[in-house]
Design a protein around this motif. Structure first.
Motif, PDB file in Angstrom:
ATOM      1  N   ALA A  37      26.211  66.742  18.532  1.00  0.00           N
ATOM      2  CA  ALA A  37      26.773  68.086  18.453  1.00  0.00           C
ATOM      3  C   ALA A  37      27.941  68.140  17.477  1.00  0.00           C
ATOM      4  CB  ALA A  37      27.211  68.554  19.837  1.00  0.00           C
ATOM      5  N   ARG A  38      28.692  67.053  17.403  1.00  0.00           N
ATOM      6  CA  ARG A  38      29.818  67.018  16.470  1.00  0.00           C
ATOM      7  C   ARG A  38      29.363  66.793  15.031  1.00  0.00           C
ATOM      8  NH1 ARG A  38      34.557  68.780  17.365  1.00  0.00           N
ATOM      9  NH2 ARG A  38      35.491  67.125  16.160  1.00  0.00           N
ATOM     10  N   LEU A  39      28.266  66.055  14.841  1.00  0.00           N
ATOM     11  CA  LEU A  39      27.846  65.686  13.488  1.00  0.00           C
ATOM     12  C   LEU A  39      26.924  66.708  12.838  1.00  0.00           C
ATOM     13  CD1 LEU A  39      27.144  61.877  13.978  1.00  0.00           C
ATOM     14  CD2 LEU A  39      29.129  62.940  12.896  1.00  0.00           C
ATOM     15  N   LEU A  40      26.107  67.400  13.621  1.00  0.00           N
ATOM     16  CA  LEU A  40      25.093  68.287  13.073  1.00  0.00           C
ATOM     17  C   LEU A  40      25.562  69.741  13.059  1.00  0.00           C
ATOM     18  CD1 LEU A  40      21.934  66.874  14.879  1.00  0.00           C
ATOM     19  CD2 LEU A  40      22.685  66.401  12.553  1.00  0.00           C
ATOM     20  N   SER A  41      24.936  70.516  12.187  1.00  0.00           N
ATOM     21  CA  SER A  41      25.181  71.959  12.192  1.00  0.00           C
ATOM     22  C   SER A  41      24.506  72.555  13.428  1.00  0.00           C
ATOM     23  CB  SER A  41      24.615  72.581  10.918  1.00  0.00           C
ATOM     24  OG  SER A  41      23.203  72.529  10.923  1.00  0.00           O
ATOM     25  N   PRO A  42      24.900  73.767  13.834  1.00  0.00           N
ATOM     26  CA  PRO A  42      24.270  74.376  15.011  1.00  0.00           C
ATOM     27  C   PRO A  42      22.746  74.532  14.879  1.00  0.00           C
ATOM     28  CG  PRO A  42      26.279  75.546  14.484  1.00  0.00           C
ATOM     29  CD  PRO A  42      26.031  74.563  13.375  1.00  0.00           C
ATOM     30  N   GLU A  43      22.261  74.849  13.701  1.00  0.00           N
ATOM     31  CA  GLU A  43      20.815  74.994  13.499  1.00  0.00           C
ATOM     32  C   GLU A  43      20.098  73.656  13.681  1.00  0.00           C
ATOM     33  OE1 GLU A  43      23.034  76.028  11.089  1.00  0.00           O
ATOM     34  OE2 GLU A  43      23.036  78.156  11.635  1.00  0.00           O
ATOM     35  N   ASP A  44      20.666  72.619  13.098  1.00  0.00           N
ATOM     36  CA  ASP A  44      20.054  71.290  13.225  1.00  0.00           C
ATOM     37  C   ASP A  44      20.131  70.774  14.658  1.00  0.00           C
ATOM     38  OD1 ASP A  44      19.430  71.275  10.541  1.00  0.00           O
ATOM     39  OD2 ASP A  44      21.236  70.154   9.965  1.00  0.00           O
ATOM     40  N   PHE A  45      21.249  71.053  15.334  1.00  0.00           N
ATOM     41  CA  PHE A  45      21.377  70.626  16.725  1.00  0.00           C
ATOM     42  C   PHE A  45      20.361  71.369  17.602  1.00  0.00           C
ATOM     43  CE2 PHE A  45      23.374  70.693  20.960  1.00  0.00           C
ATOM     44  CZ  PHE A  45      23.448  69.335  21.161  1.00  0.00           C
ATOM     45  N   GLY A  46      20.098  72.621  17.296  1.00  0.00           N
ATOM     46  CA  GLY A  46      19.075  73.373  18.025  1.00  0.00           C
ATOM     47  C   GLY A  46      17.700  72.761  17.842  1.00  0.00           C
ATOM     48  N   LEU A  47      17.396  72.321  16.621  1.00  0.00           N
ATOM     49  CA  LEU A  47      16.108  71.657  16.384  1.00  0.00           C
ATOM     50  C   LEU A  47      16.001  70.354  17.166  1.00  0.00           C
ATOM     51  CD1 LEU A  47      15.645  72.201  12.536  1.00  0.00           C
ATOM     52  CD2 LEU A  47      14.364  73.263  14.405  1.00  0.00           C
ATOM     53  N   VAL A  48      17.085  69.607  17.231  1.00  0.00           N
ATOM     54  CA  VAL A  48      17.096  68.371  18.017  1.00  0.00           C
ATOM     55  C   VAL A  48      16.879  68.690  19.494  1.00  0.00           C
ATOM     56  CG1 VAL A  48      18.545  66.436  18.775  1.00  0.00           C
ATOM     57  CG2 VAL A  48      18.468  67.061  16.362  1.00  0.00           C
ATOM     58  N   GLY A  49      17.499  69.769  19.974  1.00  0.00           N
ATOM     59  CA  GLY A  49      17.321  70.174  21.366  1.00  0.00           C
ATOM     60  C   GLY A  49      15.877  70.543  21.678  1.00  0.00           C
ATOM     61  N   ILE A  50      15.237  71.282  20.773  1.00  0.00           N
ATOM     62  CA  ILE A  50      13.825  71.641  20.963  1.00  0.00           C
ATOM     63  C   ILE A  50      12.962  70.386  20.962  1.00  0.00           C
ATOM     64  CG2 ILE A  50      11.870  72.817  19.875  1.00  0.00           C
ATOM     65  CD1 ILE A  50      13.900  74.940  18.923  1.00  0.00           C
ATOM     66  N   LEU A  51      13.234  69.464  20.059  1.00  0.00           N
ATOM     67  CA  LEU A  51      12.491  68.212  20.012  1.00  0.00           C
ATOM     68  C   LEU A  51      12.687  67.404  21.286  1.00  0.00           C
ATOM     69  CD1 LEU A  51      10.769  66.240  18.341  1.00  0.00           C
ATOM     70  CD2 LEU A  51      12.892  65.279  17.481  1.00  0.00           C
ATOM     71  N   TYR A  52      13.906  67.398  21.834  1.00  0.00           N
ATOM     72  CA  TYR A  52      14.171  66.673  23.070  1.00  0.00           C
ATOM     73  C   TYR A  52      13.360  67.269  24.222  1.00  0.00           C
ATOM     74  CZ  TYR A  52      16.375  64.890  27.202  1.00  0.00           C
ATOM     75  OH  TYR A  52      16.587  64.329  28.432  1.00  0.00           O
ATOM     76  N   ILE A  53      13.261  68.587  24.289  1.00  0.00           N
ATOM     77  CA  ILE A  53      12.467  69.228  25.341  1.00  0.00           C
ATOM     78  C   ILE A  53      11.006  68.815  25.219  1.00  0.00           C
ATOM     79  CG2 ILE A  53      11.596  71.452  26.166  1.00  0.00           C
ATOM     80  CD1 ILE A  53      14.366  72.603  25.439  1.00  0.00           C
ATOM     81  N   PHE A  54      10.473  68.831  24.005  1.00  0.00           N
ATOM     82  CA  PHE A  54       9.087  68.425  23.781  1.00  0.00           C
ATOM     83  C   PHE A  54       8.869  66.978  24.205  1.00  0.00           C
ATOM     84  CE2 PHE A  54       6.024  66.372  20.927  1.00  0.00           C
ATOM     85  CZ  PHE A  54       4.881  67.045  21.303  1.00  0.00           C
ATOM     86  N   LEU A  55       9.774  66.094  23.829  1.00  0.00           N
ATOM     87  CA  LEU A  55       9.638  64.682  24.185  1.00  0.00           C
ATOM     88  C   LEU A  55       9.776  64.458  25.692  1.00  0.00           C
ATOM     89  CD1 LEU A  55      11.579  62.972  21.262  1.00  0.00           C
ATOM     90  CD2 LEU A  55       9.113  63.020  21.644  1.00  0.00           C
ATOM     91  N   SER A  56      10.615  65.235  26.352  1.00  0.00           N
ATOM     92  CA  SER A  56      10.764  65.107  27.810  1.00  0.00           C
ATOM     93  C   SER A  56       9.487  65.502  28.532  1.00  0.00           C
ATOM     94  CB  SER A  56      11.916  65.978  28.298  1.00  0.00           C
ATOM     95  OG  SER A  56      13.124  65.532  27.770  1.00  0.00           O
ATOM     96  N   VAL A  57       8.854  66.594  28.089  1.00  0.00           N
ATOM     97  CA  VAL A  57       7.600  67.021  28.700  1.00  0.00           C
ATOM     98  C   VAL A  57       6.515  65.982  28.445  1.00  0.00           C
ATOM     99  CG1 VAL A  57       5.766  68.764  28.603  1.00  0.00           C
ATOM    100  CG2 VAL A  57       8.153  69.471  28.642  1.00  0.00           C
TER     101      VAL A  57
END
Length: 75
Positions: A37-57
Motif C-alpha cells: 500500500a505504501r509502495l504502489l499507486s492506488p490503482e495498482d494496489f486495487g489490481l493487487v487486491g483483485i488478484l488476491y481475491i481471485f487467488l484466495s478463491v
C-alpha cells in the motif's frame, strides 16, 4: 480404550500449532499488504487486491479437493 499418556495433550498441542499457523499467515499477509500500500499507486494496489481475491478463491477450491476432481486423479 484409554489414551496413552503421551497422547493426552497431543490434540490440544496440534490445535495450538494450527492456530499459530493460521494467524501467522494472516499477520504476514497484513504486513505484506501494508508495504504494498505504501509502495504502489492506488490503482495498482486495487489490481493487487483483485488478484488476491481471485487467488484466495482458487486456493479454497484446490483445498476443498476441486483440483483432484478436475485433473481426473482417482484415489
Amino acid at each position: 480404550m484409554k489414551p496413552k499418556p503421551e497422547q493426552k495433550g497431543s490434540g490440544l498441542h496440534a490445535v495450538k500449532w494450527a492456530l499459530v499457523d493460521k494467524f501467522g499467515a494472516q499477520l504476514v499477509l497484513l504486513v505484506n499488504m501494508l508495504v504494498l500500500a505504501r509502495l504502489l499507486s492506488p490503482e495498482d494496489f486495487g489490481l493487487v487486491g483483485i488478484l488476491y481475491i481471485f487467488l484466495s478463491v482458487a486456493s479454497a477450491l484446490v483445498d476443498s479437493g476441486m483440483g483432484e476432481g478436475l485433473s481426473g486423479n482417482r484415489i
